[in-house]
Design an enzyme around this catalytic site. Structure first.
Site, PDB file in Angstrom:
ATOM      1  N   ARG A 181     -21.915  67.924  36.513  1.00 40.82           N
ATOM      2  CA  ARG A 181     -22.823  66.863  36.063  1.00 40.82           C
ATOM      3  C   ARG A 181     -22.579  65.594  36.883  1.00 40.82           C
ATOM      4  O   ARG A 181     -23.523  64.904  37.262  1.00 40.82           O
ATOM      5  CB  ARG A 181     -22.640  66.588  34.573  1.00 40.82           C
ATOM      6  CG  ARG A 181     -23.090  67.741  33.682  1.00 40.82           C
ATOM      7  CD  ARG A 181     -22.968  67.395  32.215  1.00 40.82           C
ATOM      8  NE  ARG A 181     -23.947  66.379  31.813  1.00 40.82           N
ATOM      9  CZ  ARG A 181     -23.916  65.733  30.649  1.00 40.82           C
ATOM     10  NH1 ARG A 181     -22.942  65.962  29.781  1.00 40.82           N
ATOM     11  NH2 ARG A 181     -24.829  64.837  30.357  1.00 40.82           N
ATOM     12  N   CYS A 238     -19.502  58.640  29.657  1.00 44.96           N
ATOM     13  CA  CYS A 238     -19.692  60.092  29.610  1.00 44.96           C
ATOM     14  C   CYS A 238     -21.180  60.353  29.535  1.00 44.96           C
ATOM     15  O   CYS A 238     -21.962  59.686  30.203  1.00 44.96           O
ATOM     16  CB  CYS A 238     -18.931  60.687  28.422  1.00 44.96           C
ATOM     17  SG  CYS A 238     -19.388  59.943  26.834  1.00 44.96           S
TER      18      CYS A 238
END
Length: 282
Positions: A181, A238
């Site tokens: 990611r 995050c």
């Protein structure tokens, strides 16, 4: 260095000792997963004796526009009302746990400690550590007498989206998502793949030992791998702000203070005009 003198993690043995001594520990069960956000059925099926269920989506977060991220920070009044529902009073000692790596428990820890609650700890290893020790669970739902705790406005330890953008120029910005990611190869939740320019990647598994936090020396070694020392100015993000708080808990366990960007990538990727980096380097 971390601001609080209270060690943020507690072992099963230490918690059981306090409970047997009748030390008045307030237990909070914050079970939540993205694929199963309602943890109440699991809580009712079995929880630590006396633990009160905490709802992530309505009590530890609020809901707004996509540009605010998936888990915007609740207002002081919302969090205070929730804490009173949990039965909290000023001066209470609180232990929080969940059933997955302490990620959602860390959100409660971060919100409460940064709202002026001095004695909040997370059960290291969570529910699985408790049951592995052969300790009993209680079924049903706990409804305590309402508390009267007074919370402060959450102000310290929190970064805005503009802070996050400028952070690499003055400190270390850490992206704690999975490497794919971070690199922009995969993005299962948000509209754009990649990372905030200048951020370095340290996935959560780097400072965990299974479902538990690693020993302090191992956490410090993981932090050092991305250049963090006790003198560093550190912020983290995050996907939606939960694992960033989890990283802040790891930092607190080693005396490293971590500011979090609660909007995280979900806010960044939904805000027009924000730059995006891809690949393995900041």
């Amino acid at each position: 260095m971390a601001a609080s003198s209270i060690l943020p993690l507690i072992s099963v043995d230490e918690l059981q000792t306090h409970l047997e001594a009748g030390d008045g520990i307030r237990l909070l069960d914050v079970r939540y997963r993205l694929e199963q956000p309602d943890g109440l059925p699991d809580h009712r099926a079995g929880h630590l004796p006396g633990a009160v269920y905490v709802d992530m989506d309505t009590e530890l977060a609020t809901h707004g526009d996509a540009s605010e991220g998936r888990h915007p920070v609740p207002s002081r009044d919302v969090l205070q009302d929730a804490a009173r529902r949990w039965g909290l009073n000023d001066g209470d000692a609180v232990v929080v746990y969940d059933d997955y790596r302490s990620v959602s428990a860390a959100r409660a820890w971060w919100l409460l400690t940064h709202s002026g609650v001095e004695n909040v700890r997370v059960l290291n290893g969570g529910l699985s550590a408790w049951t592995a020790a052969g300790l009993p669970l209680e079924v049903g739902e706990v409804v305590p007498a309402p508390g009267s705790i007074k919370l402060q406005e959450l102000s310290r330890g929190i970064a805005t989206i503009d802070d996050a953008e400028s952070w690499p120029a003055r400190g270390i910005l850490i992206d704690v998502r999975a490497p794919e990611r971070y690199r922009g190869e995969s993005e299962p939740y948000d509209p754009i793949a990649g990372h905030i320019p200048g951020a370095v990647n340290l996935p959560a598994g780097a400072y965990l030992d299974g479902d538990r936090f690693a020993e302090p020396d191992a956490i410090l070694e993981a932090l050092a791998s991305v250049g963090v020392t006790y003198d560093s100015t550190v912020a983290a993000y995050c996907g939606s702000g939960l694992t960033a708080a989890h990283f802040a808990l790891a930092g607190a366990a080693t005396g490293v203070d971590v500011t979090i960007f609660p909007g995280s990538w979900s806010q960044w990727s939904n805000t027009a005009g924000r730059p995006v980096a891809t690949g393995p380097i900041p």
